[in-house]
Scaffold this motif. Sequence first.
Motif, PDB file in Angstrom:
ATOM      1  N   ASP A   1      12.412   3.043   1.468  1.00  0.00           N
ATOM      2  CA  ASP A   1      11.405   2.797   2.502  1.00  0.00           C
ATOM      3  C   ASP A   1      11.097   4.074   3.275  1.00  0.00           C
ATOM      4  OD1 ASP A   1      11.032   0.119   1.918  1.00  0.00           O
ATOM      5  OD2 ASP A   1      11.964  -0.632   3.764  1.00  0.00           O
ATOM      6  N   ALA A   2      12.140   4.832   3.618  1.00  0.00           N
ATOM      7  CA  ALA A   2      11.934   6.076   4.371  1.00  0.00           C
ATOM      8  C   ALA A   2      11.097   7.066   3.556  1.00  0.00           C
ATOM      9  CB  ALA A   2      13.271   6.701   4.770  1.00  0.00           C
ATOM     10  N   MET A   3      11.404   7.185   2.267  1.00  0.00           N
ATOM     11  CA  MET A   3      10.643   8.104   1.419  1.00  0.00           C
ATOM     12  C   MET A   3       9.194   7.630   1.258  1.00  0.00           C
ATOM     13  SD  MET A   3      13.435   9.086  -1.521  1.00  0.00           S
ATOM     14  CE  MET A   3      12.394  10.383  -2.249  1.00  0.00           C
ATOM     15  N   ALA A   4       8.989   6.343   1.031  1.00  0.00           N
ATOM     16  CA  ALA A   4       7.633   5.816   0.883  1.00  0.00           C
ATOM     17  C   ALA A   4       6.846   6.033   2.182  1.00  0.00           C
ATOM     18  CB  ALA A   4       7.665   4.340   0.516  1.00  0.00           C
ATOM     19  N   GLY A   5       7.522   5.896   3.324  1.00  0.00           N
ATOM     20  CA  GLY A   5       6.856   6.120   4.604  1.00  0.00           C
ATOM     21  C   GLY A   5       6.379   7.550   4.761  1.00  0.00           C
ATOM     22  N   VAL A   6       7.178   8.501   4.305  1.00  0.00           N
ATOM     23  CA  VAL A   6       6.781   9.912   4.396  1.00  0.00           C
ATOM     24  C   VAL A   6       5.617  10.193   3.439  1.00  0.00           C
ATOM     25  CG1 VAL A   6       7.513  12.289   3.898  1.00  0.00           C
ATOM     26  CG2 VAL A   6       9.009  10.764   5.211  1.00  0.00           C
TER      27      VAL A   6
ATOM     28  N   GLU B   1      17.891   3.025  -5.445  1.00  0.00           N
ATOM     29  CA  GLU B   1      17.017   2.088  -4.743  1.00  0.00           C
ATOM     30  C   GLU B   1      15.617   2.091  -5.351  1.00  0.00           C
ATOM     31  OE1 GLU B   1      18.780   1.886  -0.201  1.00  0.00           O
ATOM     32  OE2 GLU B   1      16.993   3.083  -0.580  1.00  0.00           O
ATOM     33  N   LEU B   2      15.081   3.269  -5.608  1.00  0.00           N
ATOM     34  CA  LEU B   2      13.715   3.372  -6.132  1.00  0.00           C
ATOM     35  C   LEU B   2      13.575   2.695  -7.495  1.00  0.00           C
ATOM     36  CD1 LEU B   2      12.877   7.017  -5.045  1.00  0.00           C
ATOM     37  CD2 LEU B   2      11.670   4.952  -4.282  1.00  0.00           C
TER      38      LEU B   2
ATOM     39  N   THR C   1       0.802  -1.217   0.000  1.00  0.00           N
ATOM     40  CA  THR C   1       0.000   0.000   0.000  1.00  0.00           C
ATOM     41  C   THR C   1       0.838   1.272   0.000  1.00  0.00           C
ATOM     42  OG1 THR C   1      -1.765  -1.169   1.153  1.00  0.00           O
ATOM     43  CG2 THR C   1      -1.883   1.229   1.145  1.00  0.00           C
ATOM     44  N   ALA C   2       1.810   1.376   0.907  1.00  0.00           N
ATOM     45  CA  ALA C   2       2.640   2.592   0.993  1.00  0.00           C
ATOM     46  C   ALA C   2       3.379   2.831  -0.317  1.00  0.00           C
ATOM     47  CB  ALA C   2       3.606   2.502   2.157  1.00  0.00           C
ATOM     48  N   TYR C   3       3.908   1.781  -0.895  1.00  0.00           N
ATOM     49  CA  TYR C   3       4.630   1.936  -2.164  1.00  0.00           C
ATOM     50  C   TYR C   3       3.690   2.234  -3.322  1.00  0.00           C
ATOM     51  CZ  TYR C   3       9.439   1.133  -0.826  1.00  0.00           C
ATOM     52  OH  TYR C   3      10.700   1.278  -0.310  1.00  0.00           O
ATOM     53  N   ASP C   4       2.478   1.717  -3.289  1.00  0.00           N
ATOM     54  CA  ASP C   4       1.513   2.047  -4.335  1.00  0.00           C
ATOM     55  C   ASP C   4       1.185   3.540  -4.306  1.00  0.00           C
ATOM     56  OD1 ASP C   4       1.441  -0.643  -5.063  1.00  0.00           O
ATOM     57  OD2 ASP C   4      -0.376  -1.061  -3.903  1.00  0.00           O
ATOM     58  N   VAL C   5       0.994   4.084  -3.104  1.00  0.00           N
ATOM     59  CA  VAL C   5       0.728   5.519  -2.949  1.00  0.00           C
ATOM     60  C   VAL C   5       1.949   6.329  -3.409  1.00  0.00           C
ATOM     61  CG1 VAL C   5       0.302   7.343  -1.240  1.00  0.00           C
ATOM     62  CG2 VAL C   5      -0.978   5.197  -1.130  1.00  0.00           C
ATOM     63  N   ALA C   6       3.143   5.893  -3.006  1.00  0.00           N
ATOM     64  CA  ALA C   6       4.371   6.601  -3.384  1.00  0.00           C
ATOM     65  C   ALA C   6       4.583   6.574  -4.896  1.00  0.00           C
ATOM     66  CB  ALA C   6       5.573   5.998  -2.656  1.00  0.00           C
TER      67      ALA C   6
END
Length: 188
Positions: free
Chosen positions: A179-184, A154-155, A129-134
Motif C-alpha cells: 500500500d505504501a509503495m502504491a501510494g507513492v 506482498e506485491l 486506481t492507485a494499484y492500477d497505476v502502480a
Amino acid sequence: DFVTTRPAIHREHIAEPQEPRLAHVDLAVSGDSAGVAIGYVERFVDVPRSGNTTERLPKIVFDLVLEVKPPRNGEIEFESLRRLFYALREAGMNLKWISFDTYQSRDSIQLLRQQGFVTGTQSMDADSTAYDVAKTALYDGRIAAPAHEHARTELVRLGRDPKTGRIDHPAGFSKDCADAMAGVIYGL
C-alpha cells in the motif's frame, strides 16, 4: 518497531537529495505493521504502447520501503514516524509531500503540515486506481526500489476482488508495504 530497532539514516546514501520526495504511510497501531515508502521521479521515459503510440511517463526511484512492526505488547507510536520524516529532511532529503491512508491519520497530517510538509490522505482501499497505476509502472520497468523481501511478497500475493474490483491480500497475509509503495507511485 522503533523500540528494539531504529532505522539508521546515512546522509551519503541519499541520491539526488534536491529532488522533491513523496512519502506514503499505511498506518497501523498494534495488529498490523505500518508501511512507509518514500520516492521521487528520477526522470521521464518514453514507453511504447500498441501501434505507434508512445507515452512519456515517470521513472520512480524509492529511497526506502519500511515495515514498522508493532513492539511486543505495545503500539506503533506515530510520533516515531513523524520524527523519521523530520530526520530525513534534516539530513538533506527534499521530502515535500506526505500522504496517509485515512486510518487514524488526522493528527499526524495536522502536525506535519505545521512543520511545512504538504499533507493529505489517499486510500488504497477505496478503489483500484492507485494499484492500477502502480501495476502499469512495475510492468513497464519504471520502478527502482531497494530489495525488500516482505514488500515483494506482498506485491506478488495481491489479487482483485471479483465482487468489488478492489485490490486485496489473501486471508492471513498483509499489504502494508505494498500500500505504501502504491501510494507513492500513484502520488508521483
